[in-house]
Enzyme design. Structure first.
Site, PDB file in Angstrom:
ATOM      1  N   TYR A 146       0.831  -1.217   0.000  1.00 35.61           N
ATOM      2  CA  TYR A 146       0.000   0.000   0.000  1.00 35.61           C
ATOM      3  C   TYR A 146       0.862   1.263   0.000  1.00 35.61           C
ATOM      4  O   TYR A 146       0.409   2.319  -0.414  1.00 35.61           O
ATOM      5  CB  TYR A 146      -0.936   0.033   1.219  1.00 35.61           C
ATOM      6  CG  TYR A 146      -2.032  -1.015   1.210  1.00 35.61           C
ATOM      7  CD1 TYR A 146      -2.078  -1.998   0.233  1.00 35.61           C
ATOM      8  CD2 TYR A 146      -3.023  -1.024   2.177  1.00 35.61           C
ATOM      9  CE1 TYR A 146      -3.065  -2.961   0.223  1.00 35.61           C
ATOM     10  CE2 TYR A 146      -4.025  -1.984   2.173  1.00 35.61           C
ATOM     11  CZ  TYR A 146      -4.037  -2.949   1.196  1.00 35.61           C
ATOM     12  OH  TYR A 146      -5.019  -3.910   1.190  1.00 35.61           O
ATOM     13  N   LYS A 196       3.366 -15.504   3.786  1.00 32.47           N
ATOM     14  CA  LYS A 196       3.212 -16.199   2.497  1.00 32.47           C
ATOM     15  C   LYS A 196       4.614 -16.464   1.956  1.00 32.47           C
ATOM     16  O   LYS A 196       4.978 -16.083   0.844  1.00 32.47           O
ATOM     17  CB  LYS A 196       2.393 -15.294   1.553  1.00 32.47           C
ATOM     18  CG  LYS A 196       2.013 -15.901   0.231  1.00 32.47           C
ATOM     19  CD  LYS A 196       0.963 -16.976   0.324  1.00 32.47           C
ATOM     20  CE  LYS A 196       0.703 -17.592  -1.032  1.00 32.47           C
ATOM     21  NZ  LYS A 196      -0.131 -18.812  -0.951  1.00 32.47           N
ATOM     22  N   ASP A 228      -3.282 -17.886   3.253  1.00 29.43           N
ATOM     23  CA  ASP A 228      -4.459 -18.510   2.629  1.00 29.43           C
ATOM     24  C   ASP A 228      -5.068 -19.556   3.562  1.00 29.43           C
ATOM     25  O   ASP A 228      -6.302 -19.644   3.710  1.00 29.43           O
ATOM     26  CB  ASP A 228      -4.123 -19.101   1.241  1.00 29.43           C
ATOM     27  CG  ASP A 228      -2.720 -19.701   1.149  1.00 29.43           C
ATOM     28  OD1 ASP A 228      -1.943 -19.554   2.106  1.00 29.43           O
ATOM     29  OD2 ASP A 228      -2.405 -20.331   0.123  1.00 29.43           O
ATOM     30  N   ASP A 252      -5.473  -6.154   6.194  1.00 33.84           N
ATOM     31  CA  ASP A 252      -6.659  -5.478   5.672  1.00 33.84           C
ATOM     32  C   ASP A 252      -7.726  -6.528   5.342  1.00 33.84           C
ATOM     33  O   ASP A 252      -8.893  -6.426   5.736  1.00 33.84           O
ATOM     34  CB  ASP A 252      -6.243  -4.693   4.412  1.00 33.84           C
ATOM     35  CG  ASP A 252      -7.344  -3.778   3.895  1.00 33.84           C
ATOM     36  OD1 ASP A 252      -8.368  -3.628   4.577  1.00 33.84           O
ATOM     37  OD2 ASP A 252      -7.169  -3.204   2.800  1.00 33.84           O
ATOM     38  N   ASP A 256     -11.209  -7.941   7.769  1.00 31.87           N
ATOM     39  CA  ASP A 256     -12.600  -7.866   7.280  1.00 31.87           C
ATOM     40  C   ASP A 256     -13.259  -9.241   7.384  1.00 31.87           C
ATOM     41  O   ASP A 256     -14.446  -9.353   7.684  1.00 31.87           O
ATOM     42  CB  ASP A 256     -12.649  -7.391   5.822  1.00 31.87           C
ATOM     43  CG  ASP A 256     -13.025  -5.914   5.722  1.00 31.87           C
ATOM     44  OD1 ASP A 256     -12.617  -5.135   6.608  1.00 31.87           O
ATOM     45  OD2 ASP A 256     -13.718  -5.529   4.755  1.00 31.87           O
TER      46      ASP A 256
END
Ligand code: NAD
Length: 368
Positions: A146, A196, A228, A252, A256
């Site tokens: 980001y 990851k 994942d 992020d 959620d």
């Protein structure tokens, strides 16, 4: 008497509605305690762009610079309306990321919390949810994809391309790792490191620093999980998690998902801490689909107030009281529309009524 200046960034969409309820709570906290809050509303986000031509105007920067803490409502527009603002001035790029960068708020605390008494709000089956959900997601907030360089263009073959850089250095990783281990020490001494590293080199360095930091916290058990797989486990076995730490974009998305397993993003407050400044905001967006209808759930905004009371002002007991007041409203059978369908046994309430009931409950609790 302690005096604090708080910058209030109402934001867009449901922001002003849920901020109104947060202010009600702050005013009661002020009456009940030896504390005074100077509350300064100042424009931020798309509304600020339309009002002053800048989503993070100079006047807002000044108010935030001088504030003891910042309470921020969600910002943003729906997909179509976003196009009315030039890409670099759109609220996230033009206001939210610059706010995070300005105050270097690298540590984002996102509690995913649903006590057993409120477990009926979760879409998960009873046997999965067990005694409820109590996870602290710790998200790195000022690095990674980001915040890396962004480039768009057309290559020599006339093909449009985009290039975005995912960058971390060991200092950035170490400071968030430290926050995560410290948090784990105060809780169950188990830390899930989300990464990851089978694909991303950034995760290889991330994991190295996590392991180095772990040497300073021998009591904390570290469990490494690929991001994942973590997404799956959050649905199938959330009870295995206590503190989870991860880089910016993973946090992020997974946070959620945390809102999803609770039953609504409306149950997700957050704290964003830097070394010298902190701001507090719901984890969710501006919910344009329900804005202006007085049906948004203000729990996320009032929960952000509770986090501010504890983390910026050291008012731990009153912070607990605010949580308790919100939960006791739900425990009486009330629900906001995001959490339940209308039906027998559901006392449906709107945004304003939720705020009023929280204030009534808080008023009943002893201060000390
Ligand atoms: P959203 O989080 O605004 O909404 C997703 C869903 O959750 C919607 O159905 C919405 O109605 C519901 N919801 C969210 N908060 C709720 C609440 N308090 N009570 C009841 N229901 C609630 O996500 P989106 O629609 O994808 O994004 C809308 C805008 O928000 C976009 O412009 C996005 O960029 C922005 N955004 C801002 C922030 C921020 O300010 N930190 C965070 C995420 C998204």
């Amino acid at each position: 008497m302690s005096k604090y200046k708080i910058a209030l960034l109402d934001g867009d969409g449901i922001g002003p509605e849920i901020m109104t309820e947060a202010v009600k709570v702050l005013r009661l906290v002020e009456q009940r305690n030896d504390v005074s809050f100077e509350l300064i509303h100042t424009p931020f986000g798309a509304s600020a762009y339309f009002e002053c031509g800048d989503p993070f105007p100079e006047q807002t920067k000044k108010v935030c610079d001088e504030a003891d803490a910042i309470l921020k409502g969600p910002i943003g527009l729906n997909h179509e309306d976003s196009k009315k603002i030039p890409v670099d001035m759109q609220p996230e790029r033009g206001a939210l990321l610059p706010l995070r960068r300005r105050y270097n708020t690298y540590a984002n605390f996102r509690p995913v919390y649903l006590p057993q008494g409120l477990a009926h709000f979760s879409p998960l089956k009873k046997e999965i949810i067990g005694d409820g959900i109590d996870i602290m997601i710790i998200r790195e907030l000022v690095g990674g994809l980001y915040f890396g360089n962004k480039e768009t263009g057309v290559n020599a073959d006339g093909i449009r391309y985009v290039k975005e850089t995912l960058e971390y250095d060991e200092v950035q990783i170490r400071r968030i790792a430290k926050v995560a281990f410290e948090t784990a020490m105060k809780r169950k001494k188990v830390l899930h490191n989300i990464h990851k590293s089978n694909v991303l080199k950034s995760s290889v360095l991330w994991n190295e620093i996590i392991e180095e930091t772990a040497k300073d916290y021998p009591e904390v058990k570290v469990i490494h999980i690929l991001v994942d797989a973590a997404a799956t486990y959050l649905c199938l076995n959330p009870g295995q998690f206590d503190v989870m730490v991860m880089e910016n974009m993973f946090g992020d998305i997974l946070s959620d998902q945390g809102g999803g397993i609770l039953g609504s993003l409306g149950l997700m407050p957050s704290a964003c801490l830097g070394d010298t400044k902190a701001y507090y905001e719901p984890s969710h967006g501006s919910a344009p689909d329900i804005a202006g209808k007085n049906i948004a759930n203000p729990y996320s905004m009032i929960g952000s107030v509770a986090m501010m009371l504890e983390m910026s002002f050291g008012m731990d007991t009153e912070a607990k009281n605010v949580w308790h007041a919100m939960q006791s409203v739900f425990a009486q059978g009330y629900s906001t529309p995001d959490l339940s369908k209308p039906g027998a046994g559901v006392k449906m309430i709107d945004t304003q009524s939720f705020g009023d009931l929280v204030v009534a409950e808080l008023g009943k609790l002893p201060v000390g």
